[in-house]
Design an enzyme around this catalytic site. Structure first.
Site, mmCIF file in Angstrom:
data_model
loop_
_atom_site.group_PDB
_atom_site.id
_atom_site.type_symbol
_atom_site.label_atom_id
_atom_site.label_comp_id
_atom_site.label_asym_id
_atom_site.label_seq_id
_atom_site.Cartn_x
_atom_site.Cartn_y
_atom_site.Cartn_z
ATOM 1 N N LYS A 1 0.551 -5.213 9.628
ATOM 2 C CA LYS A 1 1.768 -4.674 8.999
ATOM 3 C C LYS A 1 2.464 -3.705 9.949
ATOM 4 C CE LYS A 1 3.271 -2.165 4.831
ATOM 5 N NZ LYS A 1 3.867 -0.974 5.458
ATOM 6 N N THR B 1 -2.238 -1.384 9.406
ATOM 7 C CA THR B 1 -0.903 -0.858 9.688
ATOM 8 C C THR B 1 -0.856 -0.358 11.123
ATOM 9 O OG1 THR B 1 -0.545 -0.231 7.382
ATOM 10 C CG2 THR B 1 0.808 0.882 9.036
ATOM 11 N N TYR C 1 -5.846 2.127 8.259
ATOM 12 C CA TYR C 1 -5.422 2.752 9.503
ATOM 13 C C TYR C 1 -6.634 2.716 10.425
ATOM 14 C CZ TYR C 1 -1.274 4.512 7.118
ATOM 15 O OH TYR C 1 -0.099 4.609 6.427
ATOM 16 N N SER D 1 -4.142 1.610 -0.391
ATOM 17 C CA SER D 1 -3.993 2.312 0.878
ATOM 18 C C SER D 1 -5.248 3.108 1.228
ATOM 19 C CB SER D 1 -2.801 3.268 0.803
ATOM 20 O OG SER D 1 -2.753 4.121 1.926
ATOM 21 N N ASP E 1 8.651 -6.415 3.879
ATOM 22 C CA ASP E 1 8.919 -5.309 2.960
ATOM 23 C C ASP E 1 10.032 -4.440 3.545
ATOM 24 O OD1 ASP E 1 7.936 -3.429 4.776
ATOM 25 O OD2 ASP E 1 6.187 -2.891 3.585
ATOM 26 N N PRO F 1 0.824 -1.211 0.000
ATOM 27 C CA PRO F 1 0.000 0.000 0.000
ATOM 28 C C PRO F 1 0.857 1.259 0.000
ATOM 29 C CG PRO F 1 0.060 -0.981 2.196
ATOM 30 C CD PRO F 1 0.750 -1.942 1.285
ATOM 31 N N THR F 2 0.501 2.214 -0.829
ATOM 32 C CA THR F 2 1.205 3.491 -0.891
ATOM 33 C C THR F 2 0.184 4.615 -0.962
ATOM 34 O OG1 THR F 2 1.366 3.405 -3.320
ATOM 35 C CG2 THR F 2 3.209 2.498 -2.064
ATOM 36 N N HIS G 1 8.073 0.289 7.886
ATOM 37 C CA HIS G 1 7.358 1.316 7.112
ATOM 38 C C HIS G 1 8.297 1.963 6.079
ATOM 39 C CE1 HIS G 1 3.329 3.374 7.430
ATOM 40 N NE2 HIS G 1 3.911 4.098 6.486
ATOM 41 N N MET H 1 14.999 -4.040 -3.733
ATOM 42 C CA MET H 1 15.309 -3.351 -4.985
ATOM 43 C C MET H 1 15.690 -4.315 -6.099
ATOM 44 S SD MET H 1 14.848 -0.024 -4.776
ATOM 45 C CE MET H 1 15.942 0.792 -5.943
#
Length: 446
Positions: free
Chosen positions: A307, A217, A191, A167, A365, A138-139, A331, A369
């Site tokens: 999370k 989260t 949240y 998110s 997470d 989620p972003t 995070h 990369m």
């Protein structure tokens, strides 16, 4: 009796003869292949395969072979404030650097003489199959990075056969994402607010839209000090100050897309009318306890994932309170600087959680990369990985096509790494395939 052996090769005889110079010294004679000559056109033609230069963004995406190269493209195409919002972390950004360094310090232990002609990257996560062992994390504010935002992410995930997590602070609604990727596996990140009515509304909407997993989260009691955002004066939506106008002059495509698409809003929060600061203050609740997790477990009927796990003890405790899975995460380094390194914490969490509940999922997470990073996490006990920044770099680099390219790069990395390790299935990966190095030296023994 002495036997004389005559040369049987005409070439050898010639070489022996040529080696005797008139003055008795040896002379070096080059073989025909090393003698200089004027090249013939027939020899040059196969080498002269000049291609027409390609300067399109599609060509740049195709040439990108690493996530870091996608990041370079993203930085050139995106204004500083949204790029830094993605790229940055809290305070001195130590947590993020350490998380990435942990992956760089992995030493792989390959097996040889295995048949690795076919690599299977599929796995099961939370009761359903995934074609690849990672999903999209989620972003928030995603359409600020690039106008396709959550739609590009969810559709790319649908095409790749992996989960996509929307998110609460996303810029596309739960319903719109479900419509954009109707055959995808959509998860929703929550949240948990003090206002239970508002939380319950989001939970019910997520269930109605077909989301099978709720990811709560829990590492945001207060907002982290994200100093790049402070220095950039980042606001939602971006403000047209003199600085941003000058910055935009170098990225006209971003601003054109931003100004000609639907304005940015917190799309899942249909009833919210306050400022961003007020929203965050209401969303990040410092009073949350395990009792609130119990309420959520009773309310949500699907899979529940917690999370923001940063200790073994908390991982075990949330599973005891009904969580179906945990995400070992700090995070992305965006909350507490100098937080635990997720990859280092992973083996202990995995062992403790599996001992408590063998069916519980352990995900990771922060810092990923490359596909090799994901392979390392799986070998150290993760069932699944989530990518955040890596996906956003692709999004900023080229919208949906950039997200597709991110997934392609990670998939290719994983398949190559597993083949070189001598394994053909995710289930074959285990701690014997990696070592965690500290200071350039192994923290394990043979």
């Amino acid at each position: 009796m002495t036997q004389t052996v005559q040369p049987t090769s005409g070439t050898a005889a010639a070489n022996n003869s040529a080696a005797a110079a008139p003055n008795g010294s040896s002379a070096v004679v080059n073989p025909p292949a090393l003698k200089r000559r004027i090249p013939k056109y027939a020899d040059l033609a196969p080498l002269m395969q000049f291609k027409k230069p390609e300067f399109s963004n599609a060509a740049r995406l195709k040439r990108a072979s690493t996530i870091w190269e996608l990041r370079d493209i993203a930085k050139r195409r995106t204004p500083q404030a949204p790029f830094d919002y993605t790229d940055g972390a809290a305070e001195a950004e130590i947590s993020l650097r350490r998380a990435r360094q942990a992956f760089q310090d992995i030493e792989f232990r390959p097996g040889i003489l295995r048949n690795v002609s076919s690599i299977d990257l599929s796995t099961d996560i939370l009761g359903r199959a995934a074609r690849l062992p990672f999903g999209i994390a989620p972003t928030g504010f995603t359409r600020m990075m690039q106008s396709e935002g959550e739609y590009a992410g969810s559709q790319a995930a649908e095409a790749a056969g992996i989960p996509y997590t929307l998110s609460t602070m996303g810029t596309a609604s739960i319903e719109d994402v479900a419509a954009a990727a109707p055959h995808g596996r959509n998860w929703f990140q929550l949240y948990l607010w003090t206002d239970r009515e508002r939380s319950l509304e989001l939970i019910e909407r997520a269930a109605a839209a077909g989301n099978d997993t709720l990811m709560v989260t829990v590492d945001t009691a207060v907002a982290g000090a994200r100093l790049r955002d402070v220095r950039n004066g980042m606001t939602i939506p971006p403000a047209l100050t003199l600085r941003t106008v000058v910055d935009a002059s170098y990225r006209p495509a971003w601003w054109f897309n931003f100004l000609t698409h639907e304005p940015l809003t917190f799309a899942s929060l249909s009833r919210y009318t306050g400022t961003v600061a007020e929203l965050i203050n209401s969303m990040f609740d410092p009073t949350l306890t395990f009792d609130d997790l119990d309420w959520l477990r009773e309310t949500w009927k699907g899979k529940l994932v917690v999370k923001g796990i940063q200790t073994v003890e908390d991982a075990v405790k949330v599973v005891d309170h009904g969580a179906d899975g945990v995400v070992v995460s700090n995070h992305g380094g965006r909350q507490l600087d100098r937080a635990p390194i997720p990859l280092h914490l992973l083996p202990g969490v995995s062992a403790a959680v599996k001992e408590r509940n063998s069916g519980a999922a352990v995900m990771l997470d922060t810092g990923i990369m490359s596909g090799a990073d994901i392979v390392a996490a799986l070998a150290l006990g993760a069932d699944f990985a989530l990518i955040g920044r890596a996906y956003l770099y692709g999004l900023m680099a080229g919208g949906r096509a950039g997200v597709d390219r991110t997934i392609q790069i990670l998939e290719k990395d994983m398949a190559r790494t597993m083949a070189l390790l001598g394994v053909t299935k995710i289930s074959e990966l285990n701690p014997e395939h990696v070592r965690l190095l500290q200071g350039g030296r192994s923290s394990q023994t043979d």
